[in-house]
Design an enzyme around this catalytic site. Structure first.
Site, PDB file in Angstrom:
ATOM      1  N   GLY A 110       0.929  -1.202  -0.035  1.00  0.00           N
ATOM      2  CA  GLY A 110      -0.049  -0.038  -0.031  1.00  0.00           C
ATOM      3  C   GLY A 110       0.887   1.323   0.019  1.00  0.00           C
ATOM      4  N   CYS A 111       1.793   1.197   0.930  1.00  0.00           N
ATOM      5  CA  CYS A 111       2.517   2.398   0.778  1.00  0.00           C
ATOM      6  C   CYS A 111       3.465   2.577  -0.350  1.00  0.00           C
ATOM      7  CB  CYS A 111       3.752   2.042   2.093  1.00  0.00           C
ATOM      8  SG  CYS A 111       2.787   1.988   3.609  1.00  0.00           S
ATOM      9  N   THR A 112       3.949   1.690  -1.086  1.00  0.00           N
ATOM     10  CA  THR A 112       4.540   1.664  -2.329  1.00  0.00           C
ATOM     11  C   THR A 112       3.598   2.125  -3.578  1.00  0.00           C
ATOM     12  OG1 THR A 112       6.151   0.068  -1.784  1.00  0.00           O
ATOM     13  CG2 THR A 112       5.732   0.317  -4.213  1.00  0.00           C
TER      14      THR A 112
END
Length: 241
Positions: free
Chosen positions: A135-137
């Site tokens: 998700g952060c990527t």
């Protein structure tokens, strides 16, 4: 001849009785010596057990207890150190408030005063729970792909997380992220922004106008939506000014 045989028999009989009688004290002496030896050994074992130096199975509980006590002492020491190095607390930052003067490390392990970042340009902080996770990527690459649009409107972009600078640098290189990454390991600024809770970071983004005033925030926000919503606000602000 018969009397001689009788005499011989009488001579032998007393000799046998004498042998048995003389042997009795020796047996008693041996028994007494064994008893003393056993008593002495038992005394030493009890003393060793009392001192915790016995190497036998009886000593195992003492060793385990010692390890447990040592672990507890170490934990107590760590807690004491954490308490001694308690993180500073910044005032809550809401719409209309300004960036505080607070120093963080960037991915190069260099000091960065966040208040100074907005001295000449607007600033966008997007917050991620953990570097190099799916998700952060997605969120980070979204800001990467439209990064030129932000800079064209006078805004710099910064990723903010509790990760160590080394982890951020590795992620930056891996995904070719064009903007700096700021490390806030104790979540001081993250908490002031309202995105730190229970030792975690809430996915979000915050937009500060030139001069440092908070003008927009999205908390929480989906990874794919964060970059698009931030750019929409920036473009709208530019059109109104």
């Amino acid at each position: 001849m018969a009397p001689r045989a009788k005499a011989s028999s009488e001579t032998v009989e007393p000799t046998r009785r004498s042998t048995r009688i003389s042997a009795q004290p020796k047996v008693e002496a041996v028994k007494e010596a064994v008893k003393k030896a056993v008593t002495k050994a038992s005394g030493k074992k009890r003393a060793a057990d009392a001192e915790g130096t016995n190497d036998g199975d009886d000593a195992a509980p003492n060793v385990k207890k010692s390890k447990a006590e040592n672990a507890a002492s170490e934990e107590a020491g760590d807690a004491s150190n954490d308490s001694a190095e308690a993180a500073p607390v910044l005032s809550h930052i809401d719409i209309g408030d300004s960036l505080p003067s607070y120093t963080l490390k960037n991915e190069k392990d260099e000091d960065v005063n966040v208040a100074a970042l907005a001295a000449e340009k607007g600033v966008i902080f997007f917050l991620v729970p953990k570097a190099d996770t799916p998700g952060c990527t997605t969120q980070a690459c979204g800001f990467r792909d439209i990064y030129p649009d932000f800079t064209a409107h006078g805004f710099d972009v910064y990723c903010l997380s509790a990760d160590k600078p080394s982890a951020q640098a590795k992620w930056q290189t891996k995904k070719e992220l064009p903007y700096p990454l700021l490390s806030d390991p104790k979540r001081v600024l993250i908490t002031a922004l309202g995105a730190g809770e229970g030792g975690k970071t809430k996915r979000s983004h915050f937009i500060f106008a030139k001069g440092g005033k908070l003008v927009d925030k999205k908390l929480p926000v989906k990874p794919v939506d964060s970059p698009k919503l931030a750019l929409e606000f920036v473009k709208l602000s530019a059109a109104e000014s």
